[in-house]
Design a protein around this motif. Structure first.
Motif, PDB file in Angstrom:
ATOM      1  N   THR A  78      37.880  44.904  38.463  1.00 18.57           N
ATOM      2  CA  THR A  78      38.342  44.889  39.848  1.00 18.57           C
ATOM      3  C   THR A  78      39.707  44.222  39.968  1.00 18.57           C
ATOM      4  O   THR A  78      40.612  44.735  40.646  1.00 18.57           O
ATOM      5  CB  THR A  78      37.322  44.161  40.745  1.00 18.57           C
ATOM      6  N   ALA A  79      39.884  43.092  39.313  1.00 21.21           N
ATOM      7  CA  ALA A  79      41.169  42.388  39.369  1.00 21.21           C
ATOM      8  C   ALA A  79      42.280  43.241  38.757  1.00 21.21           C
ATOM      9  O   ALA A  79      43.381  43.336  39.314  1.00 21.21           O
ATOM     10  CB  ALA A  79      41.070  41.050  38.655  1.00 21.21           C
ATOM     11  N   LEU A  80      41.996  43.875  37.642  1.00 28.19           N
ATOM     12  CA  LEU A  80      42.996  44.722  36.987  1.00 28.19           C
ATOM     13  C   LEU A  80      43.321  45.935  37.858  1.00 28.19           C
ATOM     14  O   LEU A  80      44.506  46.294  38.013  1.00 28.19           O
ATOM     15  CB  LEU A  80      42.468  45.163  35.622  1.00 28.19           C
ATOM     16  N   GLY A  81      42.304  46.541  38.449  1.00 26.85           N
ATOM     17  CA  GLY A  81      42.545  47.690  39.327  1.00 26.85           C
ATOM     18  C   GLY A  81      43.371  47.327  40.547  1.00 26.85           C
ATOM     19  O   GLY A  81      44.287  48.062  40.925  1.00 26.85           O
ATOM     20  N   CYS A  82      43.067  46.194  41.159  1.00 31.26           N
ATOM     21  CA  CYS A  82      43.837  45.750  42.335  1.00 31.26           C
ATOM     22  C   CYS A  82      45.275  45.419  41.959  1.00 31.26           C
ATOM     23  O   CYS A  82      46.211  45.743  42.691  1.00 31.26           O
ATOM     24  CB  CYS A  82      43.170  44.555  42.994  1.00 31.26           C
ATOM     25  N   PHE A  83      45.446  44.791  40.805  1.00 27.95           N
ATOM     26  CA  PHE A  83      46.797  44.447  40.359  1.00 27.95           C
ATOM     27  C   PHE A  83      47.622  45.713  40.123  1.00 27.95           C
ATOM     28  O   PHE A  83      48.773  45.806  40.574  1.00 27.95           O
ATOM     29  CB  PHE A  83      46.730  43.601  39.086  1.00 27.95           C
ATOM     30  N   VAL A  84      47.041  46.684  39.445  1.00 31.34           N
ATOM     31  CA  VAL A  84      47.758  47.940  39.196  1.00 31.34           C
ATOM     32  C   VAL A  84      48.056  48.647  40.517  1.00 31.34           C
ATOM     33  O   VAL A  84      49.159  49.173  40.723  1.00 31.34           O
ATOM     34  CB  VAL A  84      46.934  48.839  38.247  1.00 31.34           C
TER      35      VAL A  84
END
Length: 105
Positions: A78-84
């Motif tokens: 989730t954190a990686l998806g939001c960052f991207v």
């Protein structure tokens, strides 16, 4: 006749000053709209993260809940998806909505 010309020149200067102030206010307004769009992007990214958390937080049987590393996988994903998502949208804003600098006249 000379006074009439001076008054006409003064009226033209006032009109020019009004137009300049209107352009400067438009530039400031455009900057505020740009900042609002960027803040809305961050809000959308945080909302997407909350959506993922709320789906996995429901009391519904889920096949991933028996996995001991499920929490780490969900949080990191989730954190990686939001960052991207934020990086891509900020890049789009930077390329498409870049505004000129405000110059004081």
């Amino acid at each position: 006749l000379s006074i009439f010309n001076q008054l006409d020149l003064l009226q033209g200067q006032v009109t020019t000053s009004e137009e300049l102030m209107a352009m400067q206010l438009d530039t400031v307004r455009n900057r505020l709209l740009y900042i609002n769009a960027v803040l809305s992007t961050f809000t959308l990214a945080v909302t997407c993260a909350a959506l993922v958390g709320s789906i996995y937080g429901m009391n519904v049987k889920n096949p991933i809940e028996d996995d001991p590393s499920a929490f780490q996988i969900i949080v990191i994903g989730t954190a990686l998806g939001c960052f991207v998502f934020v990086v891509v949208l900020l890049f789009v804003f930077y390329r498409a909505l870049s505004l000129p600098n405000i110059s004081a006249a």
